[in-house]
Scaffold this active site. Structure first.
Site, PDB file in Angstrom:
ATOM      1  N   HIS A 181      45.606  77.965  26.696  1.00  0.00           N
ATOM      2  CA  HIS A 181      44.676  76.892  27.001  1.00  0.00           C
ATOM      3  C   HIS A 181      43.861  76.471  25.786  1.00  0.00           C
ATOM      4  CE1 HIS A 181      45.530  77.845  31.233  1.00  0.00           C
ATOM      5  NE2 HIS A 181      45.049  76.664  31.496  1.00  0.00           N
ATOM      6  N   GLY A 182      43.683  77.346  24.834  1.00  0.00           N
ATOM      7  CA  GLY A 182      42.917  76.964  23.663  1.00  0.00           C
ATOM      8  C   GLY A 182      42.645  78.122  22.737  1.00  0.00           C
TER       9      GLY A 182
END
Length: 412
Positions: free
Chosen positions: A268-269
């Site tokens: 996701h990041g």
């Protein structure tokens, strides 16, 4: 990346020996991951390296920031699944490069999902059904998603943003902000998925569903069967099972669950907050498995299973939303009352009645499946069309009066 994946998949299918077929598959997957790693995680590793070097008294690295191409995460996952599926002979290879490029550039869902697999769409690239009925169904689905995003997600997002920006939120502020983000994220992301599915129907493609009332789950395991379904099944098929799944004993199963969710969080990041979020969900899933949760609706007492699961999800969303760990800990501190209880005057005057009303509406809509199976699509055709027209007018009116508000999952 698409051309590289196409030819590596072709080699993984046609190489003369199993050894070279596997080498081609590994090369294709590795190349895709390296591309994603450079664009998405280069800055993260450089920043952390500079922190260590600075602490040690050395000069940091001087590297230009790497810009993140829109949609690269979802595109990479789709490319990886194609290479692996062709190698496993679970999917027919694309007949021509242009066919695979069309799959990679299929615009409705490319930015934020659902995560598609070529094998699910291969036949649709050859032949699709087009009809006024299907097109109308797509239009309805698109505008329902638009209403979810604009009327609910965008209406509660200012409340979440204000509270997450506070240095020391109080008890009620913290819980209000956490719940606001919980509903914002669902209606924003599920709204995008609905719009993507609707656009797909308009041009003859049928995409998989991505959400199934996730907040009525009675365990975190069930939550991941209902939330971002395309990602959870992708992680299961291409990460959890290849790691060994539950075939190598209980301890290895628990490790595989946690590792899968940690890597899913990191996808996701490039932030420690996403790693902690992955550990949180993976750890709870491992705990549920250890408590005998496989094949059961829930391992928790039935009277508290749903509220407990919802609480665990909300607590996870706090670190997912926070810009850094210190901000997350500040929110958690507020949630247990370390910063006071009541809403402070400088926050209270900014809270709008419309934000609270739409938060309540969001909660009702999220938990309504517990009490009824009614859906707007069950209305008579005349009333259904009227309802969708009203939603569309309200959404467009809202869009005309607000500033640019991107979908949350654009950042992932």
């Amino acid at each position: 990346m698409s051309a590289f994946s196409f030819y590596m998949a072709k080699a993984a299918l046609t190489a003369p020996t199993q050894h070279w077929r596997k080498r081609a598959m590994i090369t294709g997957v590795t190349g895709d991951l390296l591309c994603l790693g450079y664009f998405k995680y280069a800055n993260f590793f450089v920043d952390n390296a500079n922190g260590i070097l600075t602490f040690a008294g050395s000069d940091g690295l001087s590297v230009a920031d790497v810009l993140l191409p829109i949609g690269i995460s979802f595109h990479t996952f789709q490319s990886i699944s194609y290479v692996i599926d062709v190698y496993r002979k679970d999917a027919p290879p694309a007949r021509r490069l242009v066919d695979f490029l069309a799959f990679g550039a299929l615009f409705p869902q490319l930015i934020a999902g659902p995560v598609l697999r070529y094998k699910d769409l291969a036949n649709q690239f050859v032949e699709r059904s087009h009809s006024l009925e299907l097109f109308t169904k797509g239009v309805y689905r698109f505008f329902l998603g638009l209403a979810m995003k604009v009327l609910i997600a965008d209406s509660v997002s200012p409340l979440a943003d204000r509270i997450f920006a506070l240095p020391n939120p109080t008890f009620f502020e913290s819980w209000l902000g956490a719940l606001a983000y919980t509903f914002q994220l669902f209606f924003d992301f599920a709204g995008y998925s609905a719009m993507a599915i609707g656009l797909g129907l308009m041009i003859g493609f049928q995409f998989i569903e991505n959400f199934n009332s996730p907040y009525i789950s009675r365990s975190i395991t069930e939550f991941w069967q209902r939330w971002h379904i395309s990602l959870s099944t992708w992680l299961r098929d291409y990460l959890y099972i290849p790691l060994g799944g539950n075939r190598r004993g209980k301890k290895r199963t628990y490790v595989n669950l946690v590792l899968t969710m940690v890597l899913g969080g990191f996808w996701h990041g490039a932030n420690w907050t996403f790693l902690i979020w992955g550990i949180w969900h993976g750890g709870i899933m491992a705990l549920e498995r250890a408590m005998g949760g496989k094949g059961k609706d829930t391992v928790w007492p039935k009277t508290i299973a749903l509220p407990l699961t919802f609480l665990l999800v909300v607590l996870g969303w706090v670190v997912f939303r926070a810009p850094d760990l210190s901000s997350a800990f500040a929110m958690y501190g507020g949630m247990i009352g370390l910063n006071g209880i009541a809403i402070t005057p400088n926050v209270a005057w900014q809270i709008q009645t419309s934000e609270l009303v739409l938060m309540a509406c969001a909660g009702v809509l999220c938990f309504m499946p517990l009490f009824t199976s009614w859906h707007i699509d069950r209305l008579a055709p005349k009333w259904k069309a009227t309802a969708y027209i009203i939603l569309t007018v309200l959404a467009v009116t809202r869009m005309a009066s607000q500033s640019y508000s991107p979908f949350l999952y654009f950042q992932f």
